[in-house]
Write a protein that holds these residues in place. Structure first.
Motif, mmCIF file in Angstrom:
data_model
loop_
_atom_site.group_PDB
_atom_site.id
_atom_site.type_symbol
_atom_site.label_atom_id
_atom_site.label_comp_id
_atom_site.label_asym_id
_atom_site.label_seq_id
_atom_site.Cartn_x
_atom_site.Cartn_y
_atom_site.Cartn_z
ATOM 1 N N CYS A 1 -15.635 19.374 22.757
ATOM 2 C CA CYS A 1 -14.223 19.757 22.664
ATOM 3 C C CYS A 1 -13.762 19.632 21.215
ATOM 4 N N CYS A 2 -13.136 20.679 20.718
ATOM 5 C CA CYS A 2 -12.651 20.687 19.335
ATOM 6 C C CYS A 2 -11.206 21.159 19.333
ATOM 7 N N VAL B 1 -19.958 14.309 27.244
ATOM 8 C CA VAL B 1 -18.739 15.025 26.850
ATOM 9 C C VAL B 1 -18.453 14.577 25.428
ATOM 10 N N TYR B 2 -18.547 15.509 24.491
ATOM 11 C CA TYR B 2 -18.418 15.162 23.075
ATOM 12 C C TYR B 2 -17.079 15.667 22.548
ATOM 13 N N ASP B 3 -16.253 14.750 22.104
ATOM 14 C CA ASP B 3 -14.940 15.089 21.567
ATOM 15 C C ASP B 3 -15.042 15.046 20.042
ATOM 16 N N ALA B 4 -14.933 16.230 19.428
ATOM 17 C CA ALA B 4 -15.100 16.325 17.968
ATOM 18 C C ALA B 4 -13.778 16.692 17.295
ATOM 19 N N ALA B 5 -12.672 16.233 17.870
ATOM 20 C CA ALA B 5 -11.338 16.628 17.374
ATOM 21 C C ALA B 5 -11.113 16.255 15.908
ATOM 22 N N ALA C 1 -7.007 24.992 20.716
ATOM 23 C CA ALA C 1 -8.236 24.198 20.699
ATOM 24 C C ALA C 1 -9.345 25.031 21.328
ATOM 25 N N TYR C 2 -10.551 24.482 21.364
ATOM 26 C CA TYR C 2 -11.618 25.178 22.096
ATOM 27 C C TYR C 2 -12.657 24.192 22.587
ATOM 28 N N THR C 3 -13.309 24.595 23.661
ATOM 29 C CA THR C 3 -14.405 23.795 24.207
ATOM 30 C C THR C 3 -15.636 24.684 24.290
ATOM 31 N N ALA D 1 -7.372 19.890 22.965
ATOM 32 C CA ALA D 1 -8.537 19.101 23.358
ATOM 33 C C ALA D 1 -8.125 18.048 24.383
ATOM 34 N N LYS D 2 -6.855 17.607 24.311
ATOM 35 C CA LYS D 2 -6.392 16.615 25.288
ATOM 36 C C LYS D 2 -6.436 17.210 26.692
ATOM 37 N N SER D 3 -5.906 18.436 26.852
ATOM 38 C CA SER D 3 -5.955 19.056 28.187
ATOM 39 C C SER D 3 -7.402 19.279 28.602
#
Ligand code: MLT
Length: 402
Positions: A242-243, A211-215, A257-259, A107-109
């Motif tokens: 992004c997860c 942009v939603y980061d759901a890590a 990870a996946y987006t 998710a960082k990349s």
């Protein structure tokens, strides 16, 4: 050769690299110090047996003529994409199409790279404090203006603090993109469905992207709290998500990870799904077959049960930190639906001064709030990712040091 001046001018080092450098220096000068690390959010529990078994089997397959895999499909193997859609979305009533999921190495990349979708003059807003990658990656692209007095002149900050209950205000001026991360890194707080709906409605009205980061979604304990922004009506027209398997299943060193980029996501008449696919196919060659098989195993019944044990373990650490510090009179936030505890620094110390104090007096490493943005001043972040024994010890040492 003309260099990228914006990249050359970036202030200081990347937050966690800077902390690692300081801790290494301290360790070299104080070799007897038993340092407890509650700084970077890196997991400590080993990969679960279901994941390891799948990875081993896939590695064996790779050693046979029939089971060998060269380059994989650009956006991930069918088996993993289908497992993600069923396990993370259909199970919560959200329909995601196969070609809306893009497998990646982190998710960082993805959150760092996806700013390539934005125009050079796109206006950006972030919640403040914030995961530094959103800001740094836009700064590298020269989109944020000048860095003066700890702030970027061209960036809209949405302050989140104890006073507003860590609920970000809507952007006060026109912006093209808002980054949201929930459960939040670094504050460990969450947004309710209603609070998230306000952002979705705002984005739809303003032709803006979220942009939603759901890590950290695996840490949510209350079923009423959304795990995906796509649980919110209208979000597929204004958000990408992004997860990561890093915190969900201990993949920080394994990388997967996946987006999700919905096909409804269209700006200036162009599909972001098509643009992201074009970008990824050009610049990325996929995640290895054994790692994608390992990620698929996370969704098997035993995989789910086993990863849940690890999440419960980290949640217990979070409780130990939260309750220990609170009992000692320290104000803490988050840490209920997230592996991060956000605390007020005592005696009005700056986050960096508190960092030095804890390192010197308690041999405990945390992350200074200032590293996450101007509204992080006077706060400090601790992670719940160490072992239970070391977490207990760290809490005792922090209390003694104060
Ligand atoms: C953090 O400590 O904020 C995380 O480890 C960052 C990351 O996942 O890259």
């Amino acid at each position: 050769m003309k260099i990228n001046q914006a990249l050359a001018d970036l202030p200081a080092g990347y937050l966690f690299a800077e902390i690692a450098k300081r801790v290494k220096e301290y360790s070299a000068n104080n070799p007897q110090a038993d340092i407890l690390r509650l700084g970077i959010g890196d997991v400590t529990r080993p990969l679960v047996p279901a994941v390891v078994e799948a990875m081993k089997q896939a590695a064996d397959e790779m050693g046979t003529p029939e089971g060998f895999h060269g380059y994989g499909p650009d956006f991930g193997y069918d088996f993993l994409i289908n497992a993600i859609i069923a396990g993370d979305y259909l199970s919560r009533g959200v329909e995601i199409a196969f070609d809306e999921v893009f497998i990646s190495d982190g998710a960082k990349s993805d959150v760092g790279n996806l700013q390539e979708l934005f125009g050079n003059d796109a206006k950006i807003a972030v919640t403040d404090p914030v995961y530094p990658v959103y800001v740094d990656s836009n700064a590298m692209a020269g989109r944020l203006g000048k860095y003066e007095n700890g702030k970027w002149s061209g960036l809209t900050y949405l302050p989140c603090n104890a006073e507003n209950g860590f609920v970000p205000p809507l952007p006060p001026q026109r912006v093209d993109v808002v980054y949201l991360c929930y459960p939040n890194n670094p504050t460990g707080t969450v947004l309710t469905r209603e609070q998230l709906q306000k952002f979705v409605d705002w984005a739809l009205e303003n032709d803006a992207l979220i942009v939603y980061d759901a890590a950290y979604k695996a840490f949510i304990t209350d079923p009423a709290i959304p795990r995906s922004i796509f649980e919110i009506p209208g979000a597929k027209k204004c958000a990408m998500e992004c997860c990561s398997f890093s915190k969900t299943a201990g993949f920080t060193g394994t990388r997967c990870a996946y987006t999700v980029v919905p096909k409804e996501l269209v700006f200036s008449g162009v599909s972001l799904n098509r643009m992201w696919g074009r970008r990824q196919a050009t610049k990325f060659n996929g995640v290895s077959y054994p790692v994608q098989r390992a990620a698929q195993a996370v969704y098997s019944p035993e995989g789910q049960r086993q990863i849940m044990e690890n999440i419960l373990y980290y949640q217990e650490n979070a409780r130990v930190i939260r309750e220990g510090l609170t009992a000692a009179g320290i104000q803490t936030f988050g840490g209920v639906h997230a592996p991060y505890i956000w605390m007020k620094t005592p005696k009005g110390l700056s986050g960096w001064d508190f960092f030095d104090l804890l390192l010197n007096k308690a041999h405990v490493v945390g992350t200074p709030g200032e590293g996450f943005g101007p509204s992080g001043a006077g706060y400090f972040r601790l992670t719940a990712f160490n072992t239970l024994e070391k977490t207990r010890e760290a809490v005792q040492r922090i209390i003694q040091a104060l």
